[in-house]
Design an enzyme around this catalytic site. Structure first.
Site, PDB file in Angstrom:
ATOM      1  N   LEU A 123       0.829  -1.207   0.000  1.00 15.10           N
ATOM      2  CA  LEU A 123       0.000   0.000   0.000  1.00 15.10           C
ATOM      3  C   LEU A 123       0.859   1.250   0.000  1.00 15.10           C
ATOM      4  CD1 LEU A 123      -2.588  -1.047   2.721  1.00 15.10           C
ATOM      5  CD2 LEU A 123      -2.995  -0.894   0.269  1.00 15.10           C
ATOM      6  N   GLY A 124       2.058   1.132   0.541  1.00 16.63           N
ATOM      7  CA  GLY A 124       2.927   2.309   0.596  1.00 16.63           C
ATOM      8  C   GLY A 124       4.036   2.093   1.588  1.00 16.63           C
ATOM      9  N   GLY A 159       5.454   3.552   4.918  1.00 15.06           N
ATOM     10  CA  GLY A 159       5.209   4.454   6.036  1.00 15.06           C
ATOM     11  C   GLY A 159       6.517   4.887   6.652  1.00 15.06           C
ATOM     12  N   GLY A 160       6.422   5.698   7.681  1.00 16.70           N
ATOM     13  CA  GLY A 160       7.619   6.206   8.324  1.00 16.70           C
ATOM     14  C   GLY A 160       8.479   5.103   8.927  1.00 16.70           C
ATOM     15  N   GLY A 179       8.315   1.711   7.964  1.00 18.36           N
ATOM     16  CA  GLY A 179       8.452   0.510   7.150  1.00 18.36           C
ATOM     17  C   GLY A 179       7.302   0.397   6.168  1.00 18.36           C
ATOM     18  N   VAL A 221       3.916  -0.848   4.198  1.00 17.92           N
ATOM     19  CA  VAL A 221       2.595  -1.282   4.637  1.00 17.92           C
ATOM     20  C   VAL A 221       1.955  -2.093   3.511  1.00 17.92           C
ATOM     21  CG1 VAL A 221       0.357  -0.537   5.493  1.00 17.92           C
ATOM     22  CG2 VAL A 221       2.384   0.813   6.002  1.00 17.92           C
ATOM     23  N   LYS A 224       1.690  -3.620   8.702  1.00 18.48           N
ATOM     24  CA  LYS A 224       2.870  -2.760   8.698  1.00 18.48           C
ATOM     25  C   LYS A 224       4.063  -3.590   9.150  1.00 18.48           C
ATOM     26  CE  LYS A 224       2.576   1.477  10.235  1.00 18.48           C
ATOM     27  NZ  LYS A 224       3.128   2.770   9.888  1.00 18.48           N
ATOM     28  N   ASP A 227       4.188  12.769  15.587  1.00 24.32           N
ATOM     29  CA  ASP A 227       4.390  12.783  14.140  1.00 24.32           C
ATOM     30  C   ASP A 227       3.046  12.934  13.422  1.00 24.32           C
ATOM     31  OD1 ASP A 227       5.845  12.856  11.845  1.00 24.32           O
ATOM     32  OD2 ASP A 227       6.197  10.708  11.714  1.00 24.32           O
TER      33      ASP A 227
END
Ligand SMILES: *[C@@H]1O[C@H](CO)[C@@H](O)[C@H](O)[C@H]1NC(C)=O
Ligand SMILES: *[C@@H]1O[C@H](CO)[C@@H](O)[C@H](O)[C@H]1NC(C)=O
Ligand SMILES: *[C@@H]1O[C@H](CO)[C@@H](O)[C@H](O)[C@H]1NC(C)=O
Ligand SMILES: *[C@@H]1O[C@H](CO)[C@@H](O)[C@H](O)[C@H]1NC(C)=O
Ligand SMILES: *[C@@H]1O[C@H](CO)[C@@H](O)[C@H](O)[C@H]1NC(C)=O
Ligand SMILES: *[C@@H]1O[C@H](CO)[C@@H](O)[C@H](O)[C@H]1NC(C)=O
Ligand SMILES: *[C@@H]1O[C@H](CO)[C@@H](O)[C@H](O)[C@H]1NC(C)=O
Ligand SMILES: *[C@@H]1O[C@H](CO)[C@@H](O)[C@H](O)[C@H]1NC(C)=O
Ligand SMILES: *[C@@H]1O[C@H](CO)[C@@H](O)[C@H](O)[C@H]1NC(C)=O
Ligand SMILES: *[C@@H]1O[C@H](CO)[C@@H](O)[C@H](O)[C@H]1NC(C)=O
Length: 853
Positions: free
Chosen positions: A538-539, A541-542, A544, A546, A560, A657
């Site tokens: 999916l993308g 993330g900060g 690692g 996902v 994640k 964050d």
């Protein structure tokens, strides 16, 4: 009379012996004078107690260096800032001596041979040689001078010979008269201060920028040219947020250099040329007792030239980032394991190269090629036009020095000798080319034996044993831990809980129905994500990547995978997650389970079909899907979510964050805050500790957090304010350098606001349709949230109250937001009448701000 004086005498005697004792114990001096020598554990400390000089040993080897570090009362982590004998250590610090000989400070070793010298030739013996002394100053400069008159020019100073650390007040540049350059040179690795391959210097070609060089020859990064008006480098826009230090550039016919001063002289900040090839600005956090990374360049580790050495590829998302190509193994294993990969990799099996027969006369096959796709090609290729890929291959085969080739539409590139700076791009990246690496034929014969040998460093027997022991211990702990969990929950067995993931999905470890946070087996996760396939990603993330996962009962989840290599902290990790799993609110993304097996740390969350807020907010084609009502609901929802973690949940959490990409949208476009509690886990588990990452994101960080590492709920309020302004304006604060005359989105908005042009702040796509009083109130609340002083910012509950209030007049007046100075020079003038010298630069950012009424 006598009876009166003797106690006094006694007191004086006591006092003297005390002083005597004291000087002996700590050698409380800041100088080495001509009649003193210095060895062993003796140190000198600068007069204000900021820096200390002495022998130190950076690694396991008995190699001693004379170095300078922050005095332990200032920085509690021993941080070396300068080394004298970088290239040549001594092996015995007690018999080696640092002293002044012939107007020079020299280090001689146990055999009385010269190891290091300040090398001053022009013996300006105006004063007698006996008055020469080396003084350690509070700014970290070691100065060799005649006598104690500090206004005389020094004979020599360490500031002219920096090591890997750039301290405030010292220069990076060159002197046209003495032909000296001041540059930073990295250490070889964490245990060896010898000059490494990376250096930071002023561009010798006269452009007013500084550059990073590999092996003093190949430039791989530039700061961009210095913009004197805005006092920034064109390619480091984040410097605009900089109230920590003030950089300046000086150039005249004699010399050119950059230098910087700390705005608050009590702060400790330094730039370090790290052995990983990145230049890092670090600031000491008094509260957390650690160095906080302010920025590092180049941003991507793999952009550092030659980082991985020869025949090795760089992968940004793995740790360590370097791995040997197939058929190669680390050349210098010791260095390699210290993350010093510059030595590169060497062949496991030598090339045959044209030898049709081997020594004992048996026929051997020719060398073959290993295909590698999506590669960024190495430099220094030779190019030829050929008819086909076969032709290209045979050109390479016929040259013994050829190590690789690449072919594309009639063009043949071949490489001779070492292949440097290789990188394999991610599957989604189409910029790479296919490269063929030459290997001995035997490398292809029994692939299982050698193909993986190089990729993970090495796996010899010793390591296998260590790994076996670790896994056995981990397994044992898991069993113990599982047993206690089982015992603990036995009592409340009847307590019924709605299970989000039904037990058929759970791995063998989750035999327990009452665990509050299901532990999911790695097997089920691999099945659900199709072995972490790219298609499921999916993308990033900060913390690692996902992935989308689908469990057998068709339940969709987001998975994640934390980037970590350490399996440590298992128990704390799970305990922390259990607490986080208890946080349940309609505006928070729910944690459904976790997995901690085989060095993996994996979190399973609710799946959010509409992805994250930034995908809508900053994409012109999607922006229209967010009408004003929806935006307002999103703002309120985020505020509720943050209020919950601050105030109403059982454990108070500061998100640290908060940003648009951390706000996910559920099926009904309701906002759900994600990644809360990650900062804690991050610290707990030292995830990616090697990258030295700061938790938080530029642009959303409050001044006190960026500056001191202080965080409180008001940090989240600040980030929320930035986010709120982004939602109303549809503009991204991260791209703040686009706001012509302001440094930040808030600064730009404030400028319009003061000119009574508040409506222009609102995103054009909703400007016509919004309820103006509501939108303007949001902007106003946004300003209140991004105030410089935490105390001036409202709490989250006050924010919610203000957002919902219908009284237009009830809001407190806002002062100018932090970070929004648009024209520094005009403001500096106002404050320059003040007497304080140290605070002047700080004034430029805060005190001179006008109050809008
Ligand atoms: C000192 O000068 C000598 C001769 O010029 C040179 O060989 C030596 O490397 C220098 N040492 C240092 C520490 O600069
Ligand atoms: C130090 O040197 C300066 C410049 O040479 C001189 O003016 C001053 O008198 C000296 N101070 C002392 C204390 O010797
Ligand atoms: C300086 O300029 C020359 C010629 O333009 C160029 O070849 C060289 O790479 C430059 N050096 C650096 C360090 O930028
Ligand atoms: C660095 O450059 C020197 C010559 O300038 C060369 O001999 C050496 O091999 C280079 N080092 C690496 C790692 O390429
Ligand atoms: C250094 O000196 C030379 C001649 O003295 C001059 O041509 C050159 O411009 C100077 N360089 C700088 C950066 O001032
Ligand atoms: C450059 O050096 C000369 C000789 O030392 C000196 O007279 C001159 O003032 C210097 N110029 C600058 C700008 O410092
Ligand atoms: C980089 O490393 C990550 C994590 O180890 C891995 O998933 C990915 O496939 C690697 N990328 C390439 C191009 O090898
Ligand atoms: C080829 O064989 C000769 C001996 O027959 C040997 O000396 C040489 O090293 C071999 N070449 C390579 C590249 O292995
Ligand atoms: C000689 O040939 C045999 C098999 O043909 C091979 O296993 C062996 O390694 C060879 N010996 C040498 C010294 O090359
Ligand atoms: C920054 O430093 C320069 C020179 O050191 C000084 O002239 C300037 O006033 C300083 N600027 C600020 C904002 O402190």
């Amino acid at each position: 009379m006598d009876t009166k004086t003797s106690p006094t005498k006694f007191m004086i005697f006591l006092l003297f012996s005390y002083l005597h004792l004291k000087t002996h114990v700590s050698l409380a001096t800041d100088a080495i004078t001509a009649d003193q020598s210095f060895s062993g554990d003796e140190t000198i400390v600068s007069s204000g107690g900021v820096f200390e000089l002495g022998f130190f040993k950076p690694g396991k080897l008995p190699n001693y260096y004379v170095g300078m570090w922050y005095y332990k009362r200032v920085v509690t982590v021993k941080t070396i800032v300068w080394v004298a004998n970088r290239k040549q250590p001594v092996s015995d610090r007690f018999t080696s001596v640092l002293r002044i000989i012939d107007s020079n400070l020299v280090l001689v070793d146990e055999t009385k041979s010269l190891v290091w010298s300040t090398n001053v030739t022009s013996t300006t013996t105006s004063g007698s040689a006996t008055s020469i002394q080396a003084v350690l100053l509070d700014n970290g400069n070691l100065v060799l001078r005649v006598g104690s008159n500090s206004s005389l020019l020094p004979l020599w100073q360490s500031f002219d010979h920096p090591a890997h650390t750039w301290l405030a007040g010292s220069k990076i540049g060159f002197n046209n008269v003495t032909k000296q350059t001041q540059k930073l040179t990295s250490w070889k690795n964490s245990e060896d201060p010898a000059p490494g391959l990376y250096s930071l210097e002023l561009d010798p070609n006269g452009s007013n920028s500084y550059i990073l060089l590999w092996n003093s020859s190949r430039q791989y990064w530039t700061s961009g040219s210095w913009d004197e008006h805005n006092r920034i480098f064109s390619l480091i826009p984040e410097m605009r947020l900089n109230y920590i230090y003030n950089c300046s550039y000086v150039t005249n016919e004699n010399e050119s250099y950059f230098t910087y001063a700390l705005n608050d002289p009590k702060k400790i900040s330094q730039a370090v040329m790290h052995f990983s090839g990145q230049i890092q600005q670090l600031t000491w956090s008094e509260t957390s007792k650690q160095w906080i990374l302010f920025w590092s360049q180049p941003r991507k580790q793999c952009e550092v030239y030659g980082l991985c050495g020869a025949f090795s590829t760089c992968n940004a998302t793995s740790l360590p980032s370097c791995s040997c190509l197939k058929g190669f193994e680390p050349k210098l294993l010791g260095d390699w394991n210290l993350n010093d990969h510059a030595g590169g990799c060497s062949r496991i099996t030598g090339l045959q190269c044209g030898n049709a027969t081997s020594l004992n006369g048996t026929q051997v096959t020719q060398d073959q090629f290993q295909e590698m796709t999506r590669m960024t090609l190495s430099e220094n290729d030779q190019y030829a036009e050929v008819g086909s890929i076969m032709e290209c291959e045979s050109i390479c085969l016929n040259h013994c020095s050829c190590t690789a080739y690449s072919y594309e539409s009639g063009g043949c590139s071949i490489w001779n000798g070492d292949l440097l700076h290789l990188q394999q791009l991610e599957a989604s990246d189409t910029n790479g080319r296919t490269m063929y690496i030459r290997l001995a034929a035997s490398e292809f014969e029994n692939p299982p034996k050698s193909s993986n040998k190089g990729s993970e460093g090495h796996t010899d027997d010793k390591w296998s044993l260590v790994i076996a022991i670790i896994s056995a211990t981990a397994g044992f702990l898991t069993i113990i831990f599982g047993y206690f969990l089982w015992k603990k929950t036995l009592g409340k067995r009847r307590e019924h809980r709605r299970r989000t993931i039904n037990s058929s999905n759970l791995g063998a470890r989750d035999g327990n129905d009452d665990t509050e946070l299901p532990l999911i087996g790695l097997k089920s996760i691999l099945a659900a994500t199709n072995n972490f396939s790219e298609a499921n990603k999916l993308g990033e993330g900060g913390f690692g990547p996902v992935y989308k996962g689908i469990f057998p009962d068709n339940q969709e989840v987001a998975i994640k995978r934390l980037s970590t290599k350490s399996g440590q902290g298992h128990q704390e990790f799970v305990n922390e997650l259990k607490l986080i799993a208890k946080l349940q609110h309609r505006n928070l993304v729910r944690l459904l389970g976790c997995c901690n097996e085989e060095e993996e740390m994996i979190l399973i969350y609710e799946y959010m079909p509409n992805r994250s807020l930034d995908k809508f907010l900053f994409d012109p084609s999607e922006q229209t899907k967010l009408d004003w009502d929806r935006r307002f609901r999103i703002i309120e929802g985020i505020a509720q979510g943050v209020l919950y973690i601050h105030k109403y949940s059982r454990l108070k959490i500061i998100h640290r964050d908060l940003k648009a990409s951390n706000i996910l949208l559920d099926g009904a476009m309701n906002p759900r805050v994600s990644d809360f509690g990650m900062a804690k886990i991050f610290e707990l588990n030292q995830i990616e500790a090697n990258t030295n990452r700061v938790v938080g994101t530029y642009g959303y960080m409050s001044p006190e957090y960026a500056r001191y590492g202080h965080f409180s709920e008001k940090l989240d309020v600040f980030s929320f304010g930035v986010l709120l302004l982004e939602i109303v304006t549809g503009k991204k604060n991260g791209a703040f350098y686009h706001f012509e005359h302001s440094l930040t989105l808030a600064g730009w908005a404030w400028k319009l606001w003061k000119e009574n042009r508040g409506m222009e702040v609102i995103d054009a796509s909703v400007r016509e349709t919004c309820r103006p009083h509501e939108a303007l109130r949001c902007i106003h609340v946004g300003f209140l949230c991004v105030q410089e002083a935490p105390a001036d910012r409202p709490t989250m509950s006050a924010v919610i109250h203000m957002l919902q209030s219908n009284e237009a007049t009830s809001l407190p007046h806002s002062k100018e937001p932090a970070f929004s100075i648009h024209d520094m020079n005009s403001n500096v003038a106002e404050s320059s009448s003040q007497t304080s010298t140290s605070a002047c630069s700080k004034n430029a950012f805060t005190i001179s701000l006008p109050e809008a009424r």
